[in-house]
Design a protein around this motif. Structure first.
Motif, PDB file in Angstrom:
ATOM      1  N   ASN A  92       7.128   4.890  12.964  1.00  0.00           N
ATOM      2  CA  ASN A  92       8.695   4.216  13.278  1.00  0.00           C
ATOM      3  C   ASN A  92       8.764   5.386  14.137  1.00  0.00           C
ATOM      4  OD1 ASN A  92       7.055   2.199  11.314  1.00  0.00           O
ATOM      5  ND2 ASN A  92       9.021   3.389   9.901  1.00  0.00           N
ATOM      6  N   ASN A  93       9.068   6.632  14.081  1.00  0.00           N
ATOM      7  CA  ASN A  93       9.874   6.996  15.156  1.00  0.00           C
ATOM      8  C   ASN A  93       9.393   6.913  16.656  1.00  0.00           C
ATOM      9  OD1 ASN A  93      11.398   8.030  13.604  1.00  0.00           O
ATOM     10  ND2 ASN A  93      11.065  10.466  13.711  1.00  0.00           N
ATOM     11  N   VAL A 128       9.688   3.296  18.312  1.00  0.00           N
ATOM     12  CA  VAL A 128      10.943   2.719  18.423  1.00  0.00           C
ATOM     13  C   VAL A 128      11.361   3.928  19.979  1.00  0.00           C
ATOM     14  CG1 VAL A 128      12.791   2.529  17.677  1.00  0.00           C
ATOM     15  CG2 VAL A 128      11.370   2.766  15.886  1.00  0.00           C
ATOM     16  N   ASN A 143      12.491   2.681  23.355  1.00  0.00           N
ATOM     17  CA  ASN A 143      13.736   3.124  24.072  1.00  0.00           C
ATOM     18  C   ASN A 143      13.833   4.628  25.446  1.00  0.00           C
ATOM     19  OD1 ASN A 143      15.167   1.931  22.463  1.00  0.00           O
ATOM     20  ND2 ASN A 143      15.916   3.758  21.285  1.00  0.00           N
ATOM     21  N   LEU A 203      12.806   7.749  24.618  1.00  0.00           N
ATOM     22  CA  LEU A 203      12.922   8.950  24.706  1.00  0.00           C
ATOM     23  C   LEU A 203      12.075   9.964  24.223  1.00  0.00           C
ATOM     24  CD1 LEU A 203      15.661   8.468  21.697  1.00  0.00           C
ATOM     25  CD2 LEU A 203      15.797   9.301  23.825  1.00  0.00           C
ATOM     26  N   HIS A 251      12.431  15.128  21.519  1.00  0.00           N
ATOM     27  CA  HIS A 251      13.587  14.920  20.982  1.00  0.00           C
ATOM     28  C   HIS A 251      13.276  14.713  19.611  1.00  0.00           C
ATOM     29  CE1 HIS A 251      16.377  14.422  24.044  1.00  0.00           C
ATOM     30  NE2 HIS A 251      15.869  14.331  25.219  1.00  0.00           N
ATOM     31  N   LEU A 252      12.647  14.215  18.988  1.00  0.00           N
ATOM     32  CA  LEU A 252      12.662  13.340  17.784  1.00  0.00           C
ATOM     33  C   LEU A 252      12.279  14.299  16.697  1.00  0.00           C
ATOM     34  CD1 LEU A 252      10.948  10.372  18.657  1.00  0.00           C
ATOM     35  CD2 LEU A 252      13.452  10.031  17.561  1.00  0.00           C
ATOM     36  N   HIS A 303      14.983  16.659  15.379  1.00  0.00           N
ATOM     37  CA  HIS A 303      16.613  15.897  14.714  1.00  0.00           C
ATOM     38  C   HIS A 303      15.566  15.344  13.470  1.00  0.00           C
ATOM     39  CE1 HIS A 303      18.863  16.091  17.665  1.00  0.00           C
ATOM     40  NE2 HIS A 303      17.760  15.877  18.588  1.00  0.00           N
ATOM     41  N   ILE A 355      11.626  14.176   6.824  1.00  0.00           N
ATOM     42  CA  ILE A 355      10.192  13.642   7.557  1.00  0.00           C
ATOM     43  C   ILE A 355       9.524  15.496   6.700  1.00  0.00           C
ATOM     44  CG2 ILE A 355       8.311  13.438   9.332  1.00  0.00           C
ATOM     45  CD1 ILE A 355      10.919  12.200  10.489  1.00  0.00           C
ATOM     46  N   GLN A 360      12.789   2.798   6.761  1.00  0.00           N
ATOM     47  CA  GLN A 360      12.928   3.393   7.973  1.00  0.00           C
ATOM     48  C   GLN A 360      13.348   2.446   8.940  1.00  0.00           C
ATOM     49  OE1 GLN A 360       9.338   3.316   5.536  1.00  0.00           O
ATOM     50  NE2 GLN A 360       8.726   4.587   7.363  1.00  0.00           N
ATOM     51  N   GLU A 412      16.182   3.928  11.344  1.00  0.00           N
ATOM     52  CA  GLU A 412      15.473   4.011  12.837  1.00  0.00           C
ATOM     53  C   GLU A 412      16.725   3.241  13.605  1.00  0.00           C
ATOM     54  OE1 GLU A 412      12.691   5.622  12.017  1.00  0.00           O
ATOM     55  OE2 GLU A 412      13.908   5.400  13.910  1.00  0.00           O
ATOM     56  N   ARG A 424      19.503   5.966  14.090  1.00  0.00           N
ATOM     57  CA  ARG A 424      19.308   7.183  14.373  1.00  0.00           C
ATOM     58  C   ARG A 424      18.901   6.615  15.904  1.00  0.00           C
ATOM     59  NH1 ARG A 424      14.062  10.846  14.171  1.00  0.00           N
ATOM     60  NH2 ARG A 424      14.602  10.861  12.080  1.00  0.00           N
ATOM     61  N   ASN A 425      18.505   5.213  16.490  1.00  0.00           N
ATOM     62  CA  ASN A 425      18.719   4.909  17.486  1.00  0.00           C
ATOM     63  C   ASN A 425      20.314   4.585  18.514  1.00  0.00           C
ATOM     64  OD1 ASN A 425      16.077   4.530  17.956  1.00  0.00           O
ATOM     65  ND2 ASN A 425      16.122   2.431  17.472  1.00  0.00           N
ATOM     66  N   PHE A 446      22.591   6.907  16.904  1.00  0.00           N
ATOM     67  CA  PHE A 446      23.052   7.945  17.298  1.00  0.00           C
ATOM     68  C   PHE A 446      22.016   8.775  18.393  1.00  0.00           C
ATOM     69  CE2 PHE A 446      23.837  12.278  15.811  1.00  0.00           C
ATOM     70  CZ  PHE A 446      22.696  13.157  16.399  1.00  0.00           C
ATOM     71  N   MET A 447      21.347   8.206  18.782  1.00  0.00           N
ATOM     72  CA  MET A 447      20.621   8.938  19.679  1.00  0.00           C
ATOM     73  C   MET A 447      20.764   8.260  21.275  1.00  0.00           C
ATOM     74  SD  MET A 447      18.095  11.156  18.859  1.00  0.00           S
ATOM     75  CE  MET A 447      17.149  11.027  20.063  1.00  0.00           C
ATOM     76  N   GLN A 455      22.754  10.647  23.975  1.00  0.00           N
ATOM     77  CA  GLN A 455      22.424  10.467  25.301  1.00  0.00           C
ATOM     78  C   GLN A 455      23.704   9.956  26.153  1.00  0.00           C
ATOM     79  OE1 GLN A 455      20.017   6.767  25.648  1.00  0.00           O
ATOM     80  NE2 GLN A 455      18.585   8.633  27.341  1.00  0.00           N
TER      81      GLN A 455
END
Lengths: 327, 449
Positions: A307-308, A311, A315, A317, A321-322, A325, B158, B343, B347, B350-351, B353-354, B358
């Motif tokens: 999923n990360n 997504v 974006n 990214l 990065h992920l 975190h 995770i 999830q 997400e 999390r986005n 947050f990201m 940024q």
């Protein structure tokens, strides 16, 4: 939190019994009340005696023999996955046994990708568990339908593994515990059997296939010792039977032929007893633990990371990065 | 008992009760325990060893138990812990002048036969000592929540290691009631009410040797009725398992336990027993006629430790988790009542947050660039100044040089002129000498002039 170490085990006098070890009894009571779950999958070509072996293992008709009605009936075009559950009980211990059968595996002319429906089934069970686990309102006991153990039946050719066997085991050993067995081992003499086993072990090693008990999950030296002995014996050469015969005044499970009666539970005749002990009497909990804490966790990590990246790529990214975190 | 063979399609009656599903789609319809047929076994299979396998695994792993002791300073909490577990835990008695309630936790490793227990005892320091006790319960609630939060974080990771995680969630909360003999204090009621949905509360009457037997019975009744009328849910020992149902239900009626703690031993008869010695008699801790200590130990440790842990995990923790996740904005189904993937909402958060991260990064970068520019400008200025200085100095230098050249030139000229005069004078001298000596006097005179 400060950690003070007090080992008072050696200094206790008889009147100082606290009763901490009563927790073992409490755990046992709880386990007996809740019962256990076990999900076994059997994979192999038709006619290798999968259902009979299951019935022999659990001493009851847990698996139904797939009998084709007529000779004209077509061989199924796809692999079916049949899952049957039974509640069995022994000395107060209740168990929900689920036998997952895979009729049609390896039966087609073109067997390419025949492992796919099986992989999909296994991953679907992991997915179902994951979905329940991440629910906000979740059940007290998440129903465990994950495949704990996959018994793979190798036909007793006596030579070596077939490409289908290698492909299947290579792919599936990464997602589930595989226990390979040599089916219908009464067609092999002892020398042929030993040769066959050695060949199989070599091939497994050469292809990097890690079957149960996996080397990397040995917890300590004691474990390693026990598991090494098992690893030297796999795959077990088994014979299954649900019929009893009179042998030396006792009624035993066996196969009667003109030249003698093969006793299923006699370790001089076949290795069924070793398989049964491994699966049921000694390593059942370990099999379930490895499924839940290693295979399932790996699936979960992969799934959550999927999923990360999906997504994150949207974006723009970068992936690193992920990984830094974590929630 | 042998089962009839079921390989004919005609016996649909049996097949109906079996859950045999074929994989046409990806759905397997199987509920836990539902629809599975009971099958008798024709011999000894061997899975009756499963409880043993499970217990062995747990023994290898070790156990964890966390107790929280809530009560005013001086009620004998530490002494009771020492007595319960037969060890001397660390710590001196706390002072009474704490400004607020803090929680101190200590972890100990105990071992009995082959069972290793990681015991954590958390003490409330300064509870009930302040003049204004309105916020006393807050730090306790925060502490309990923090332990749940830590577990939740680990569960949501995770890459997680749940089986080797040191569980710090509070499994049992012993609430120490002061032995006034009358009723509960309002602080007690408020605190217990706030804690009952977060932890298993076991109320006990501390230092109960201060109350006489008759007063004790009345006290207990008063306490129970106050708890009931205020809706405080204390922990009930479970009565659903037949083997312990009887003892548990008897014990339930003895709550709250009136305990006495002591680590000192006194000789009674010919045995050394834990007791408190007074001039008028000796209170024996382990004598059931004197106090309920034995009952507490039975219930807390020997009979229900596992149930306490289970209740904490399946009830209190789940409640916390549910509330926390709902608070964070997660839902199980979205407005169209389609199941929401946790999830997906993860997400989304999390986005967010990201995105913020940024933005902050951009800001920092801008600031950095700005600073660099400024510094560059400064340096350029300085460089310019230096150049100018250099030029000036050079010019000065050149001027000086020129002056020196001029001076030298004039001196050279003078020198030349002098030389010329000298040669001219010598010539004249020679001429004069040749002309005669008579005119020397004249010349001398002329020369003198």
């Amino acid at each position: 939190m400060r950690s003070g170490q007090r080992d008072k085990g050696n200094q206790k006098t008889s009147g100082d019994y606290v009763g901490i070890d009563a927790i073992l009894e409490q755990m046992r009571r709880k386990a007996m009340k809740q019962g256990f779950e076990l999900n076994i999958m059997v994979v192999g070509q038709s006619g290798l005696g999968k259902s009979t072996l299951m019935n022999t293992l659990f001493k009851s008709k847990v698996s139904r023999k797939s009998v084709l009605a007529t000779a004209q009936e077509k061989i199924p075009k796809t692999i079916e996955i049949k899952s049957i559950s039974h509640d069995i009980e022994e000395k107060g211990v209740r168990m929900k046994l689920t036998v997952i059968d895979t009729p049609g595996f390896g039966d087609q002319i073109n067997n390419e990708n025949c492992w796919q429906p099986i992989m999909k089934f296994i991953n679907d069970q992991y997915e179902a568990y994951l979905q329940e686990e991440i629910n906000i309102d979740r059940k007290k006991r998440i129903p465990d339908s994950r495949v704990h153990c996959c018994i793979y039946f190798i036909p007793p050719t006596g030579h070596c593994l077939r490409p289908l066997d290698v492909e299947f085991m290579r792919r599936l050993s990464k997602v589930v515990n595989i226990v390979p067995v040599i089916a219908k081992a009464d067609t092999l003499t002892l020398e042929e059997r030993d040769f066959f086993k050695k060949k199989i072990r070599e091939e497994l090693r050469a292809n990097g296939i890690d079957v149960y008990p996996q080397k990397e999950f040995d917890e300590d030296a004691e474990d390693r010792m026990i598991n090494e002995k098992i690893r030297e014996m796999i795959p077990f050469a088994v014979v299954g039977s649900d019929q009893e015969y009179q042998v030396n005044g006792r009624r035993l499970l066996g196969r009667k032929t003109k030249w003698g009666t093969i006793e299923v539970e006699n370790i001089a005749h076949c290795e069924f007893a070793y398989l049964r002990d491994l699966l049921i009497r000694t390593h059942m909990q370990n099999i379930k633990d490895i499924t839940s804490s290693i295979h399932y966790e790996m699936y979960r990590v992969r799934r959550l990371n999927e999923n990360n990246t999906a997504v994150s790529h949207a974006n723009g990214l970068p992936e690193h990065h992920l990984s830094a975190h974590e929630m | 008992m042998k089962l009839p063979l079921l390989d004919t399609e005609s016996s649909r009656g049996f097949i109906l009760r079996r859950t045999a599903t074929t994989m046409a789609s990806t759905e397997i319809a199987r509920q836990a325990g539902e629809g599975a047929r009971a099958v008798p076994l024709a011999g000894h299979v061997g899975f009756d060893s499963m409880p043993d396998q499970l217990v062995n695994k747990s023994v290898n792993h070790g156990f964890c138990f966390n107790i929280l002791c809530v009560g005013e300073t001086g009620l004998g909490k530490s002494t009771l812990m020492d007595t319960l577990f037969n060890t001397k835990f660390e710590g001196e008695p706390t002072q009474h002048n704490q400004p607020g309630v803090t929680l101190k936790s200590n972890t100990y490793e105990l071992q009995e036969s082959n069972v290793r227990l990681k015991l954590t005892v958390v003490n409330t320091v300064g509870f009930g000592d302040q003049i204004n006790k309105e916020d006393s319960y807050k730090s306790i609630v925060e502490f309990i929540d923090a332990q749940f939060e830590a577990y939740l974080q680990e569960e949501l990771k995770i890459k997680r290691t749940l089986h080797s995680y040191h569980d710090t969630r509070i499994h049992a909360c012993l609430y120490f009631i002061a032995p006034t003999g009358h009723s509960l204090k309002s602080l007690d009621l408020v605190t217990m009410k706030k804690l009952d949905s977060k932890v298993n509360i076991i109320p006990i009457i501390a230092k109960s040797d201060a109350i006489s037997k008759s007063e004790l019975a009345k006290f207990k009744i008063k306490i129970t009725s106050e708890l009931v009328s205020n809706g405080v849910q204390i922990y009930q020992f479970p009565t659903d398992d037949e083997s312990v149902a009887e003892i548990n239900s008897t014990m339930n009626s003895h709550l709250p336990f009136a305990v006495v703690g002591s680590t000192e031993e006194v000789k009674i008869g010919n045995k050394m027993v834990k007791a408190r010695q007074y001039p008028w008699g000796t209170v024996q801790v382990e004598n059931e006629n004197h106090c309920d200590f034995v009952k507490l130990r039975e219930m807390l440790i020997r009979v229900n430790m596992e149930d306490l842990r289970e209740q904490t995990h399946t009830r209190h923790y789940e409640l916390y988790r549910r509330c926390k996740l709902e608070e964070m904005g997660f839902k199980d189904t979205d407005p169209d009542s389609k199941p929401f993937s946790l999830q997906e909402t993860y997400e989304a958060k999390r986005n967010e947050f990201m995105g913020e991260l940024q933005k902050k990064e951009e800001e920092m970068r801008q600031m950095f660039v700005q600073r660099v520019k400024e510094k560059e400008a400064e340096l350029k200025e300085a460089e310019k100044e230096l150049h100018e200085k250099f030029d000036r100095l050079k010019k000065l230098h050149q001027d000086e040089k020129k002056k020196l050249e001029d001076k030298r030139k004039s001196l050279d000229d003078e020198l030349n002129m002098f030389k010329q005069k000298k040669t001219a004078a010598e010539l004249l001298q020679n001429q004069a000498q040749q002309a005669g000596g008579s005119t020397t006097l004249k010349r001398d005179k002329e020369r003198k002039n």
